[in-house]
Design a protein around this motif. Sequence first.
Motif, PDB file in Angstrom:
ATOM      1  N   SER A  76     -27.765  53.611 -55.221  1.00 46.97           N
ATOM      2  CA  SER A  76     -27.916  54.896 -54.226  1.00 46.97           C
ATOM      3  C   SER A  76     -27.386  55.991 -54.016  1.00 46.97           C
ATOM      4  O   SER A  76     -27.540  56.547 -53.207  1.00 46.97           O
ATOM      5  CB  SER A  76     -26.940  54.458 -52.622  1.00 46.97           C
ATOM      6  OG  SER A  76     -27.498  52.768 -52.140  1.00 46.97           O
ATOM      7  N   ASN A  77     -26.497  56.474 -55.288  1.00 43.37           N
ATOM      8  CA  ASN A  77     -25.956  57.530 -55.205  1.00 43.37           C
ATOM      9  C   ASN A  77     -25.348  57.619 -56.777  1.00 43.37           C
ATOM     10  O   ASN A  77     -25.462  57.265 -57.768  1.00 43.37           O
ATOM     11  CB  ASN A  77     -24.226  57.030 -54.723  1.00 43.37           C
ATOM     12  CG  ASN A  77     -24.541  57.195 -53.054  1.00 43.37           C
ATOM     13  OD1 ASN A  77     -24.492  58.494 -52.515  1.00 43.37           O
ATOM     14  ND2 ASN A  77     -24.565  56.302 -53.064  1.00 43.37           N
ATOM     15  N   HIS A 106     -18.043  68.864 -54.600  1.00 45.71           N
ATOM     16  CA  HIS A 106     -17.664  67.559 -53.677  1.00 45.71           C
ATOM     17  C   HIS A 106     -15.883  68.333 -54.077  1.00 45.71           C
ATOM     18  O   HIS A 106     -15.746  68.068 -54.690  1.00 45.71           O
ATOM     19  CB  HIS A 106     -17.803  66.241 -53.845  1.00 45.71           C
ATOM     20  CG  HIS A 106     -16.952  65.798 -52.449  1.00 45.71           C
ATOM     21  ND1 HIS A 106     -15.431  65.397 -51.770  1.00 45.71           N
ATOM     22  CD2 HIS A 106     -17.628  65.007 -51.486  1.00 45.71           C
ATOM     23  CE1 HIS A 106     -15.358  64.849 -51.172  1.00 45.71           C
ATOM     24  NE2 HIS A 106     -16.194  65.238 -50.437  1.00 45.71           N
ATOM     25  N   TYR A 112     -15.226  55.475 -53.702  1.00 47.42           N
ATOM     26  CA  TYR A 112     -16.446  55.134 -52.694  1.00 47.42           C
ATOM     27  C   TYR A 112     -16.374  53.153 -53.554  1.00 47.42           C
ATOM     28  O   TYR A 112     -15.999  52.851 -53.626  1.00 47.42           O
ATOM     29  CB  TYR A 112     -17.690  55.245 -54.029  1.00 47.42           C
ATOM     30  CG  TYR A 112     -19.026  55.057 -53.874  1.00 47.42           C
ATOM     31  CD1 TYR A 112     -19.833  54.812 -53.716  1.00 47.42           C
ATOM     32  CD2 TYR A 112     -19.419  54.134 -55.163  1.00 47.42           C
ATOM     33  CE1 TYR A 112     -21.039  54.678 -52.936  1.00 47.42           C
ATOM     34  CE2 TYR A 112     -20.603  53.630 -54.830  1.00 47.42           C
ATOM     35  CZ  TYR A 112     -21.302  54.143 -53.501  1.00 47.42           C
ATOM     36  OH  TYR A 112     -22.888  53.469 -53.288  1.00 47.42           O
ATOM     37  N   ASN A 113     -16.860  52.877 -51.354  1.00 47.71           N
ATOM     38  CA  ASN A 113     -17.167  51.379 -52.019  1.00 47.71           C
ATOM     39  C   ASN A 113     -18.024  50.878 -52.091  1.00 47.71           C
ATOM     40  O   ASN A 113     -18.922  51.165 -51.708  1.00 47.71           O
ATOM     41  CB  ASN A 113     -16.276  51.065 -50.093  1.00 47.71           C
ATOM     42  CG  ASN A 113     -16.463  49.947 -49.971  1.00 47.71           C
ATOM     43  OD1 ASN A 113     -17.335  48.626 -50.427  1.00 47.71           O
ATOM     44  ND2 ASN A 113     -15.397  49.703 -49.082  1.00 47.71           N
ATOM     45  N   GLU A 116     -20.103  48.434 -49.587  1.00 47.32           N
ATOM     46  CA  GLU A 116     -20.266  49.581 -48.109  1.00 47.32           C
ATOM     47  C   GLU A 116     -21.081  50.994 -47.933  1.00 47.32           C
ATOM     48  O   GLU A 116     -21.795  51.029 -47.598  1.00 47.32           O
ATOM     49  CB  GLU A 116     -19.335  49.570 -47.277  1.00 47.32           C
ATOM     50  CG  GLU A 116     -18.323  48.290 -46.571  1.00 47.32           C
ATOM     51  CD  GLU A 116     -16.826  49.176 -45.689  1.00 47.32           C
ATOM     52  OE1 GLU A 116     -16.733  50.279 -46.186  1.00 47.32           O
ATOM     53  OE2 GLU A 116     -16.242  48.283 -45.517  1.00 47.32           O
ATOM     54  N   LYS A 117     -21.268  50.863 -50.075  1.00 43.41           N
ATOM     55  CA  LYS A 117     -22.184  52.366 -50.143  1.00 43.41           C
ATOM     56  C   LYS A 117     -21.478  53.553 -49.124  1.00 43.41           C
ATOM     57  O   LYS A 117     -22.420  54.209 -48.883  1.00 43.41           O
ATOM     58  CB  LYS A 117     -23.997  51.827 -49.650  1.00 43.41           C
ATOM     59  CG  LYS A 117     -24.380  50.948 -50.260  1.00 43.41           C
ATOM     60  CD  LYS A 117     -24.399  50.806 -52.003  1.00 43.41           C
ATOM     61  CE  LYS A 117     -25.323  49.621 -52.673  1.00 43.41           C
ATOM     62  NZ  LYS A 117     -25.115  49.113 -54.015  1.00 43.41           N
ATOM     63  N   ARG A 118     -19.831  53.225 -49.108  1.00 38.98           N
ATOM     64  CA  ARG A 118     -19.138  54.750 -48.168  1.00 38.98           C
ATOM     65  C   ARG A 118     -18.592  55.602 -49.548  1.00 38.98           C
ATOM     66  O   ARG A 118     -17.740  54.722 -50.204  1.00 38.98           O
ATOM     67  CB  ARG A 118     -18.788  53.526 -47.298  1.00 38.98           C
ATOM     68  CG  ARG A 118     -18.156  54.885 -46.654  1.00 38.98           C
ATOM     69  CD  ARG A 118     -17.839  54.261 -45.293  1.00 38.98           C
ATOM     70  NE  ARG A 118     -16.970  52.986 -45.547  1.00 38.98           N
ATOM     71  CZ  ARG A 118     -15.524  53.375 -45.594  1.00 38.98           C
ATOM     72  NH1 ARG A 118     -14.944  54.026 -45.679  1.00 38.98           N
ATOM     73  NH2 ARG A 118     -14.748  51.926 -46.213  1.00 38.98           N
ATOM     74  N   ILE A 119     -18.536  56.813 -49.060  1.00 35.43           N
ATOM     75  CA  ILE A 119     -18.144  57.743 -49.962  1.00 35.43           C
ATOM     76  C   ILE A 119     -16.966  58.171 -48.699  1.00 35.43           C
ATOM     77  O   ILE A 119     -17.037  58.736 -47.863  1.00 35.43           O
ATOM     78  CB  ILE A 119     -19.132  58.819 -50.414  1.00 35.43           C
ATOM     79  CG1 ILE A 119     -19.441  58.088 -51.243  1.00 35.43           C
ATOM     80  CG2 ILE A 119     -17.738  59.997 -51.171  1.00 35.43           C
ATOM     81  CD1 ILE A 119     -20.490  58.851 -51.885  1.00 35.43           C
ATOM     82  N   THR A 120     -15.767  58.244 -49.374  1.00 35.01           N
ATOM     83  CA  THR A 120     -14.471  58.641 -48.360  1.00 35.01           C
ATOM     84  C   THR A 120     -14.368  59.486 -49.413  1.00 35.01           C
ATOM     85  O   THR A 120     -13.319  59.578 -50.724  1.00 35.01           O
ATOM     86  CB  THR A 120     -13.564  57.718 -48.034  1.00 35.01           C
ATOM     87  OG1 THR A 120     -12.723  56.936 -49.281  1.00 35.01           O
ATOM     88  CG2 THR A 120     -14.743  56.761 -46.956  1.00 35.01           C
TER      89      THR A 120
END
Length: 122
Positions: A76-77, A106, A112-113, A116-120
Amino acid sequence: VYDLQGNVFVQFPAHDTTLTITGDATKVYLYAMEVHGQGNIRLSFGDMSFACDKVDVYHSGRTAYVNGNLVFNDNSNKITADSGSYCWKTKIAAFHGNVTVNGQPHDGDVAYNVIEKRITAQ
């Protein structure tokens, strides 16, 4: 201690997956379950991978620390940074210094989780 030089390939269990390390040189501390490598390092956990100059893996902390010319990829990333870490217990990858996410700069550090494919931001 195993002191390995040239076309190194090391694997060991990392919770629910296998950790694979390739590179130019590594030292494997079998009883401590630690790996320290440098030079053209590639660290893989299933579908995700880190390419970097240096890695330090501590099984007791379930964490790999990666440094130098860091490039992280999963399906994904793509994240680049000066340094980072991955904890296979929490499934969180952290990135520090000159972070880009999918080619976009950035501000600050990024977490990066991988589940969940989530960036914080950190």
